[in-house]
Design an enzyme around this catalytic site. Structure first.
Site, PDB file in Angstrom:
ATOM      1  N   LYS A 129       0.867  -1.190   0.000  1.00  0.00           N
ATOM      2  CA  LYS A 129       0.000   0.000   0.000  1.00  0.00           C
ATOM      3  C   LYS A 129       0.895   1.228   0.000  1.00  0.00           C
ATOM      4  O   LYS A 129       2.027   1.170   0.474  1.00  0.00           O
ATOM      5  CB  LYS A 129      -0.862   0.012   1.265  1.00  0.00           C
ATOM      6  N   ASP A 169      -7.109   4.398  -4.334  1.00  0.00           N
ATOM      7  CA  ASP A 169      -7.752   4.240  -3.021  1.00  0.00           C
ATOM      8  C   ASP A 169      -8.348   5.631  -2.745  1.00  0.00           C
ATOM      9  O   ASP A 169      -8.607   6.387  -3.703  1.00  0.00           O
ATOM     10  CB  ASP A 169      -6.729   3.804  -1.952  1.00  0.00           C
TER      11      ASP A 169
HETATM   12  P1  NDP Z   1     -12.970   7.949  -2.534  1.00  0.00           P
HETATM   13  O1  NDP Z   1     -11.888   8.930  -2.339  1.00  0.00           O
HETATM   14  O2  NDP Z   1     -13.543   7.756  -3.885  1.00  0.00           O
HETATM   15  O3  NDP Z   1     -14.179   8.238  -1.535  1.00  0.00           O
HETATM   16  C1  NDP Z   1     -13.991   8.276  -0.170  1.00  0.00           C
HETATM   17  C2  NDP Z   1     -15.287   8.626   0.508  1.00  0.00           C
HETATM   18  O4  NDP Z   1     -15.140   8.469   1.923  1.00  0.00           O
HETATM   19  C3  NDP Z   1     -15.703  10.080   0.293  1.00  0.00           C
HETATM   20  O5  NDP Z   1     -17.093  10.170   0.326  1.00  0.00           O
HETATM   21  C4  NDP Z   1     -15.054  10.772   1.490  1.00  0.00           C
HETATM   22  O6  NDP Z   1     -15.681  11.993   1.841  1.00  0.00           O
HETATM   23  C5  NDP Z   1     -15.268   9.749   2.579  1.00  0.00           C
HETATM   24  N1  NDP Z   1     -14.176   9.907   3.567  1.00  0.00           N
HETATM   25  C6  NDP Z   1     -12.840   9.770   3.354  1.00  0.00           C
HETATM   26  N2  NDP Z   1     -12.131  10.007   4.473  1.00  0.00           N
HETATM   27  C7  NDP Z   1     -13.048  10.312   5.405  1.00  0.00           C
HETATM   28  C8  NDP Z   1     -12.935  10.666   6.755  1.00  0.00           C
HETATM   29  N3  NDP Z   1     -11.737  10.751   7.389  1.00  0.00           N
HETATM   30  N4  NDP Z   1     -14.120  10.890   7.425  1.00  0.00           N
HETATM   31  C9  NDP Z   1     -15.318  10.785   6.790  1.00  0.00           C
HETATM   32  N5  NDP Z   1     -15.474  10.464   5.500  1.00  0.00           N
HETATM   33  C10 NDP Z   1     -14.361  10.240   4.815  1.00  0.00           C
HETATM   34  O7  NDP Z   1     -12.378   6.560  -1.969  1.00  0.00           O
HETATM   35  P2  NDP Z   1     -12.891   5.075  -2.232  1.00  0.00           P
HETATM   36  O8  NDP Z   1     -14.363   5.063  -2.408  1.00  0.00           O
HETATM   37  O9  NDP Z   1     -12.023   4.468  -3.260  1.00  0.00           O
HETATM   38  O10 NDP Z   1     -12.503   4.365  -0.840  1.00  0.00           O
HETATM   39  C11 NDP Z   1     -13.417   4.252   0.237  1.00  0.00           C
HETATM   40  C12 NDP Z   1     -12.949   3.137   1.163  1.00  0.00           C
HETATM   41  O11 NDP Z   1     -12.924   1.900   0.443  1.00  0.00           O
HETATM   42  C13 NDP Z   1     -11.561   3.280   1.760  1.00  0.00           C
HETATM   43  O12 NDP Z   1     -11.538   2.700   3.047  1.00  0.00           O
HETATM   44  C14 NDP Z   1     -10.701   2.445   0.826  1.00  0.00           C
HETATM   45  O13 NDP Z   1      -9.521   2.005   1.463  1.00  0.00           O
HETATM   46  C15 NDP Z   1     -11.640   1.294   0.559  1.00  0.00           C
HETATM   47  N6  NDP Z   1     -11.387   0.496  -0.632  1.00  0.00           N
HETATM   48  C16 NDP Z   1     -11.290   1.069  -1.860  1.00  0.00           C
HETATM   49  C17 NDP Z   1     -11.079   0.284  -2.973  1.00  0.00           C
HETATM   50  C18 NDP Z   1     -11.035   0.856  -4.348  1.00  0.00           C
HETATM   51  O14 NDP Z   1     -10.928   0.068  -5.292  1.00  0.00           O
HETATM   52  N7  NDP Z   1     -11.139   2.158  -4.535  1.00  0.00           N
HETATM   53  C19 NDP Z   1     -10.907  -1.174  -2.857  1.00  0.00           C
HETATM   54  C20 NDP Z   1     -11.120  -1.693  -1.526  1.00  0.00           C
HETATM   55  C21 NDP Z   1     -11.331  -0.860  -0.467  1.00  0.00           C
HETATM   56  P3  NDP Z   1     -14.935  13.391   1.500  1.00  0.00           P
HETATM   57  O15 NDP Z   1     -15.042  13.547   0.025  1.00  0.00           O
HETATM   58  O16 NDP Z   1     -15.678  14.411   2.281  1.00  0.00           O
HETATM   59  O17 NDP Z   1     -13.505  13.240   1.957  1.00  0.00           O
HETATM   60  O1  2IT Z   2      -7.933  -1.532  -0.588  1.00  0.00           O
HETATM   61  C1  2IT Z   2      -7.905  -2.024  -1.730  1.00  0.00           C
HETATM   62  O2  2IT Z   2      -8.038  -3.237  -1.919  1.00  0.00           O
HETATM   63  C2  2IT Z   2      -7.695  -1.117  -2.866  1.00  0.00           C
HETATM   64  N1  2IT Z   2      -7.620   0.097  -2.672  1.00  0.00           N
HETATM   65  C3  2IT Z   2      -7.557  -1.661  -4.253  1.00  0.00           C
HETATM   66  C4  2IT Z   2      -6.150  -2.138  -4.513  1.00  0.00           C
HETATM   67  C5  2IT Z   2      -5.853  -2.546  -5.925  1.00  0.00           C
HETATM   68  O3  2IT Z   2      -4.672  -2.830  -6.156  1.00  0.00           O
HETATM   69  O4  2IT Z   2      -6.738  -2.596  -6.780  1.00  0.00           O
END
Ligand code: NDP
Ligand code: 2IT
Length: 449
Positions: A129, A169
């Protein structure tokens, strides 16, 4: 306390002592090691060979300076990270997070989780990561581009399609991956498509990768409901966040007949009892990079924006936390249980505190931990790598079917492993043990690594 539990507890103490001021990393280690007692009882060779101690130590950690310039000519300095945690099953694989709260401990927690998550996808990928404390919010495209170019100018030397393959992420989506890939290509003079995933569809990206995490989490919760003779059809669903994971969880839940009545961002939540208008949400979040409060305004009287308070107070039967770590605490879990929640699946990484997980499990709620429920994202990154290596392109339908099958396999693996170890229905234990054993066996086979 059994002998194995005492050994694990001493290892956790040592991790805490040797990695001070990294509470999220401690929490993640605690959660995994807390499940491993029965495994060590069965496999004394893991104890002799100090496999658990070795798995808790990243293979390599890189931290670097990222200088960049704002549009008005001011110099800024951020910190970049890449933690290459474990490469026993394949090249390091895992996302990059750009968020002002990012520290080394954040990246280590995410990298540690990724090792076991990636193992249970069956994709033969290691875990890593990275990211930065850079805040992309409010920055122009040019500023984000200059930041990404500076970040990659240092990071490129650690990457490679067979070495380490980052993706998105929080704060890193298609725009950022484009700038990062462009700089990697310039520096190396190679069109090495497989070095990053989440690329644009016209230049090496794969269909379904954008949707994969949210869709996969939805498939996972459907499988948990199926075990209980239920389905998503007719469920009332609350989904936190409104980023990549949340948006595509809303889309798939809606397609499968659930009604999503709320979502959020860091400023508050919107409650839309008739169901979220996904086209409007996508326009505001993906095109305009706006806030959920804008959504409520443009929905007229149909939706209400509530600042600051917890989205988990809204009654629902299914809850999908898809924002960030520790966003759902013990009180939130109690509120969900007393409002009749039957299933919770984590789209985010470690969104439920340990106390909240206990409340769900004690109440008999089906609980899918992130490393199983959100593994569809990285699994589809694995499918993108396959397409890059074979210079092939698969259709949306074919790839989505593969994702569905992968999520069913992950569900069944976690479910069956929990049964095998005598704790039926405990997906936390099942996922942790299933992931650990695969990595541990590969470590044993490769000598002292
Ligand atoms: P994005 O940046 O697209 O969206 C993040 C969302 O979470 C936004 O709505 C943001 O609000 C909110 N958020 C972020 N930080 C905070 C905080 N400290 N407090 C409250 N709200 C918060 O990210 P993703 O959707 O890609 O990721 C969301 C989660 O999913 C994370 O935990 C990530 O690790 C996990 N994840 C993502 C994957 C991927 O493929 N993208 C795969 C597996 C897991 P705001 O805009 O106000 O910051
Ligand atoms: O937390 C996760 O699994 C991710 N942000 C996706 C990682 C990836 O390599 O697609």
């Amino acid at each position: 306390m059994s002998k194995s539990d005492a050994q694990l507890s001493a290892i956790i103490d040592d991790v805490v002592r040797r990695n001070p001021a990294e509470p999220e990393f401690h929490q993640a280690v605690h959660e995994v090691l807390g499940c491993l007692g029965p495994v060590l009882d069965k496999h004394p060779e893991y104890v002799d060979q100090k496999v658990v101690e070795r798995i808790c130590e990243p293979e390599r950690q890189v931290m670097f300076r990222v200088p960049w310039m704002t549009d008005s000519g001011e110099v800024r300095v951020n910190r970049g990270f890449r933690v290459e945690f474990n490469s026993q099953l394949g090249p390091y694989k895992g996302g990059l997070r750009f968020h002002p709260t990012v520290t080394l401990g954040t990246i280590k927690f995410l990298g540690f989780e990724q090792v076991f998550k990636n193992a249970i996808t069956g994709q033969r990928i290691g875990g890593g990561k990275g990211g930065s404390d850079f805040d992309p919010k409010g920055r122009s495209d040019n500023e984000v581009m200059r930041f990404c170019q500076s970040f990659m100018t240092e990071l490129y030397r650690y990457l490679g399609e067979h070495t380490d393959v980052p993706a998105g992420d929080i704060g890193v989506g298609g725009r950022e991956i484009g700038y990062l890939f462009g700089q990697y290509k310039r520096i190396t003079n190679r069109y090495e498509s497989g070095v990053l995933t989440g690329k644009g569809l016209g230049w090496g990206g794969a269909l379904v990768r954008t949707e994969a995490t949210g869709y996969g989490t939805t498939f996972f919760v459907s499988e948990m409901l199926k075990v209980r003779g239920r389905s998503l059809d007719g469920q009332t669903v609350v989904i936190s966040g409104s980023g990549n994971v949340a948006i595509y969880a809303i889309e798939k839940v809606t397609q499968l007949g659930g009604q999503v009545v709320a979502c959020s961002d860091s400023s508050g939540y919107v409650h839309d009892p008739k169901g979220i208008d996904l086209d409007l949400l996508k326009q505001i979040k993906e095109v305009e990079r706006g806030r959920v409060s804008d959504y409520a305004e443009r929905r007229g009287g149909a939706a209400k924006f509530v600042q600051g308070s917890s989205i988990w107070q809204i009654p629902c039967t299914v809850a999908l936390p898809c924002a960030t770590q520790n966003e759902l605490n013990e009180d939130d879990a109690r509120a969900l249980v007393s409002n009749g929640v039957i299933a919770v699946a984590e789209g985010a990484n470690m969104p439920s505190t340990p106390e909240a997980v206990k409340v769900f499990q004690d109440a008999g709620v089906a609980f899918g931990p992130g490393k199983a429920a959100n593994a569809g994202g990285v699994a589809t990154s694995g499918l993108e790598m396959q397409q890059n290596h074979s210079r092939d392109r698969w259709s949306f339908e074919y790839t989505e079917e593969k994702l569905l099958q992968i999520m069913r396999c992950i569900h069944n693996l976690a479910y069956e492993t929990a049964e095998e170890y005598g704790v039926p229905g405990d997906y936390v234990l099942g996922a942790n043990i299933a992931g650990f054993v695969q990595v541990a066996d590969a470590m044993m086979a490769m000598g002292l690594v």
